[in-house]
Write an enzyme that holds these catalytic residues in place. Structure first.
Site, PDB file in Angstrom:
ATOM      1  N   SER A   8       0.993  -1.371   0.076  1.00  9.51           N
ATOM      2  CA  SER A   8       0.032  -0.171   0.083  1.00  9.51           C
ATOM      3  C   SER A   8       0.725   1.192   0.044  1.00  9.51           C
ATOM      4  O   SER A   8       2.136   1.101   0.356  1.00  9.51           O
ATOM      5  CB  SER A   8      -0.829  -0.055   1.095  1.00  9.51           C
ATOM      6  N   GLU A  10       1.073   5.818   0.953  1.00  8.65           N
ATOM      7  CA  GLU A  10       0.383   6.643   1.646  1.00  8.65           C
ATOM      8  C   GLU A  10       0.795   7.889   1.049  1.00  8.65           C
ATOM      9  O   GLU A  10       1.843   8.210   0.769  1.00  8.65           O
ATOM     10  CB  GLU A  10       0.855   6.499   2.912  1.00  8.65           C
ATOM     11  N   ASP A 101      -2.025  13.385  15.807  1.00  9.78           N
ATOM     12  CA  ASP A 101      -1.032  14.104  16.475  1.00  9.78           C
ATOM     13  C   ASP A 101      -1.687  15.439  16.991  1.00  9.78           C
ATOM     14  O   ASP A 101      -2.823  15.927  16.373  1.00  9.78           O
ATOM     15  CB  ASP A 101       0.207  14.531  15.469  1.00  9.78           C
ATOM     16  N   PHE A 208      12.068  14.931  11.490  1.00  5.16           N
ATOM     17  CA  PHE A 208      10.827  14.044  11.705  1.00  5.16           C
ATOM     18  C   PHE A 208      11.108  12.920  12.697  1.00  5.16           C
ATOM     19  O   PHE A 208      10.312  12.517  13.397  1.00  5.16           O
ATOM     20  CB  PHE A 208      10.396  13.792  10.369  1.00  5.16           C
ATOM     21  N   HIS A 258       4.149  -1.029   3.603  1.00  4.00           N
ATOM     22  CA  HIS A 258       3.103   0.260   3.579  1.00  4.00           C
ATOM     23  C   HIS A 258       4.284   1.436   3.173  1.00  4.00           C
ATOM     24  O   HIS A 258       4.957   1.667   4.141  1.00  4.00           O
ATOM     25  CB  HIS A 258       2.340   0.547   4.824  1.00  4.00           C
TER      26      HIS A 258
HETATM   27  P1  FAD Z   1      -2.909   5.598  20.302  1.00  5.32           P
HETATM   28  O1  FAD Z   1      -2.942   4.354  19.866  1.00  5.32           O
HETATM   29  O2  FAD Z   1      -3.933   6.033  20.842  1.00  5.32           O
HETATM   30  O3  FAD Z   1      -1.461   5.826  21.116  1.00  5.32           O
HETATM   31  C1  FAD Z   1      -0.990   7.041  21.558  1.00  5.32           C
HETATM   32  C2  FAD Z   1      -0.013   6.788  22.889  1.00  5.32           C
HETATM   33  O4  FAD Z   1      -1.178   6.410  23.947  1.00  5.32           O
HETATM   34  C3  FAD Z   1       0.814   5.487  23.019  1.00  5.32           C
HETATM   35  O5  FAD Z   1       1.785   5.744  23.789  1.00  5.32           O
HETATM   36  C4  FAD Z   1      -0.051   4.463  23.535  1.00  5.32           C
HETATM   37  O6  FAD Z   1       0.798   3.358  24.190  1.00  5.32           O
HETATM   38  C5  FAD Z   1      -0.895   5.351  24.526  1.00  5.32           C
HETATM   39  N1  FAD Z   1      -2.336   4.792  24.802  1.00  5.32           N
HETATM   40  C6  FAD Z   1      -2.897   4.225  23.776  1.00  5.32           C
HETATM   41  N2  FAD Z   1      -4.367   3.906  24.182  1.00  5.32           N
HETATM   42  C7  FAD Z   1      -4.363   4.311  25.305  1.00  5.32           C
HETATM   43  C8  FAD Z   1      -5.375   4.325  26.401  1.00  5.32           C
HETATM   44  N3  FAD Z   1      -6.597   3.869  26.088  1.00  5.32           N
HETATM   45  N4  FAD Z   1      -4.918   4.891  27.578  1.00  5.32           N
HETATM   46  C9  FAD Z   1      -3.821   5.384  27.783  1.00  5.32           C
HETATM   47  N5  FAD Z   1      -2.915   5.350  26.910  1.00  5.32           N
HETATM   48  C10 FAD Z   1      -3.184   4.912  25.951  1.00  5.32           C
HETATM   49  N6  FAD Z   1      -0.838  11.298  12.712  1.00  5.32           N
HETATM   50  C11 FAD Z   1      -1.880  12.499  12.306  1.00  5.32           C
HETATM   51  O7  FAD Z   1      -2.154  13.524  12.906  1.00  5.32           O
HETATM   52  N7  FAD Z   1      -2.471  12.099  11.054  1.00  5.32           N
HETATM   53  C12 FAD Z   1      -2.187  11.051  10.196  1.00  5.32           C
HETATM   54  O8  FAD Z   1      -2.928  10.996   9.256  1.00  5.32           O
HETATM   55  C13 FAD Z   1      -1.405  10.119  10.699  1.00  5.32           C
HETATM   56  N8  FAD Z   1      -1.026   8.866  10.309  1.00  5.32           N
HETATM   57  C14 FAD Z   1      -0.464   7.730  10.605  1.00  5.32           C
HETATM   58  C15 FAD Z   1      -0.216   6.509   9.958  1.00  5.32           C
HETATM   59  C16 FAD Z   1       0.591   5.651  10.495  1.00  5.32           C
HETATM   60  C17 FAD Z   1       0.626   4.322   9.882  1.00  5.32           C
HETATM   61  C18 FAD Z   1       1.444   5.835  11.721  1.00  5.32           C
HETATM   62  C19 FAD Z   1       2.184   4.719  12.313  1.00  5.32           C
HETATM   63  C20 FAD Z   1       1.167   7.022  12.424  1.00  5.32           C
HETATM   64  C21 FAD Z   1       0.417   8.018  11.823  1.00  5.32           C
HETATM   65  N9  FAD Z   1       0.193   9.417  12.577  1.00  5.32           N
HETATM   66  C22 FAD Z   1      -0.607  10.353  12.221  1.00  5.32           C
HETATM   67  C23 FAD Z   1       0.798   9.767  13.904  1.00  5.32           C
HETATM   68  C24 FAD Z   1       0.161   9.282  14.822  1.00  5.32           C
HETATM   69  O9  FAD Z   1      -1.224   9.952  15.204  1.00  5.32           O
HETATM   70  C25 FAD Z   1       0.651   9.559  16.182  1.00  5.32           C
HETATM   71  O10 FAD Z   1       2.029   8.745  16.304  1.00  5.32           O
HETATM   72  C26 FAD Z   1       0.025   9.680  17.468  1.00  5.32           C
HETATM   73  O11 FAD Z   1       0.888  10.149  18.412  1.00  5.32           O
HETATM   74  C27 FAD Z   1      -0.567   8.359  18.147  1.00  5.32           C
HETATM   75  O12 FAD Z   1      -1.622   7.742  17.470  1.00  5.32           O
HETATM   76  P2  FAD Z   1      -2.146   6.429  17.616  1.00  5.32           P
HETATM   77  O13 FAD Z   1      -3.262   6.421  16.785  1.00  5.32           O
HETATM   78  O14 FAD Z   1      -1.145   5.403  17.695  1.00  5.32           O
HETATM   79  O15 FAD Z   1      -2.349   6.560  19.298  1.00  5.32           O
END
Ligand code: FAD
Length: 278
Positions: A8, A10, A101, A208, A258
């Site tokens: 895939s 991105e 983020d 980054f 990806h």
């Molecule tokens: P989560 O899974 O919520 O985790 C974030 C942090 O909180 C981690 O340290 C985790 O251990 C902790 N955590 C998770 N769940 C809980 C909970 N229930 N209670 C307490 N702590 C918890 N960012 C953007 O803004 N836009 C994008 O389009 C984007 N695309 C991405 C695509 C990929 C493939 C990846 C790997 C990252 C992308 N990011 C994007 C970056 C991402 O948003 C950041 O890394 C963000 O800081 C964490 O997102 P997450 O979904 O992993 O969060």
């Protein structure tokens, strides 16, 4: 399809007319590789909501499978539900669900909704309609305390109904294998697809990587410094290093790759061709 593995590409959500045209051009070139899907990012805090949606609809009108990235950002559940219904009605079948983020500046106090809660929300509103990808961090998310807590919260996303995961990029295949094996041991059985960042410049990559918690191994960084004033040599070195890592990942059983395309076709195409995937 190139083969049964999951490939895939991105795109970053474009913000200008010129960037929109660039994404369409790159999408057309990469479509020739018949990837499983393309994905389009969602700006920090939901700042590119309309741009993401429009790009997803434009690209999917060509027949490609396109997955919008989605997060709550500062939006209400009603707004996100409407966006989900909008995607569903438009025939979109995949999503990449993220906490997202934090936007810099004024929005920095925004409450962030974790990805497992977003996956639960999507499942509660749209059932099994969407294939949901979530993020995974073989080198550990910068806010995580430990590998154990990383895996604990990653499992919550899988248990909430995520179908597969895409990793943050890394340049150390062993980090991926260790993480994958630890996830398997913890009972997580969704495919974890490595996210691949081509190397095209030095300073941007270092900046980054320090923000997102990706480690650039010292030996790679030293080579990049050597080639800093020779863009072509730097890119050739980058292609070599990343191709070797991709080959190791695939040989070691990674379910696919990806590519973070950086909205350019060439860096990804060079790695793809070096891997002889077509
Ligand atoms: P989560 O899974 O919520 O985790 C974030 C942090 O909180 C981690 O340290 C985790 O251990 C902790 N955590 C998770 N769940 C809980 C909970 N229930 N209670 C307490 N702590 C918890 N960012 C953007 O803004 N836009 C994008 O389009 C984007 N695309 C991405 C695509 C990929 C493939 C990846 C790997 C990252 C992308 N990011 C994007 C970056 C991402 O948003 C950041 O890394 C963000 O800081 C964490 O997102 P997450 O979904 O992993 O969060």
């Amino acid at each position: 399809m190139a083969d049964s593995r999951l490939f895939s590409f991105e795109f970053s959500a474009p913000k200008t007319e010129e960037a929109i045209e660039q994404v369409k051009k790159v999408h057309a070139r990469l479509s020739d590789l018949s990837p499983h899907f393309f994905s389009v990012t969602y700006g920090a805090g939901g700042s590119t909501k309309d741009g993401t949606r429009q790009t997803v609809l434009d690209l999917s009108s060509t027949g490609s499978v396109v997955a919008p990235h989605i997060s709550f950002g500062g939006d209400t559940p009603e707004v996100i539900e409407e966006l989900l219904n909008n995607y569903k009605d438009a025939g979109i079948s995949r999503l990449v669900a993220l906490r997202g983020d934090r936007p810099s500046g004024i929005g920095s106090t925004m409450k962030m909704i974790h990805a497992n809660e977003l996956v639960e929300f999507i499942r509660s509103k749209t059932g099994d309609h969407f294939h949901i990808d979530v993020a995974a961090y073989p080198e550990v998310h910068p806010e995580s305390d430990s590998v154990d807590s990383e895996i604990h919260y990653f499992k919550k996303k899988a248990d909430a109904g995520a179908n597969s995961a895409i990793t943050q990029y890394f340049y150390n295949a062993d980090a991926y294998f260790r993480f994958r094996d630890a996830c398997t041991a913890a009972g997580i059985d969704i495919p974890i697809v490595p996210g691949i960042m081509p190397i095209t410049n030095y300073k941007g990559l270092v900046r980054f990587s320090s923000v997102c918690g990706a480690e650039i191994p010292r030996w790679i960084e030293k080579h990049l410094i050597t080639y800093e004033k020779d863009a072509e040599a730097l890119k050739a070195f980058g292609t070599d290093v990343v191709t070797d890592m991709c080959q190791r990942l695939l040989d070691g059983g990674a379910p696919g790759l990806h590519f973070y395309t950086l909205n350019q076709s060439l860096p990804t195409l060079k790695i793809w061709n070096s891997l002889a995937l077509s």
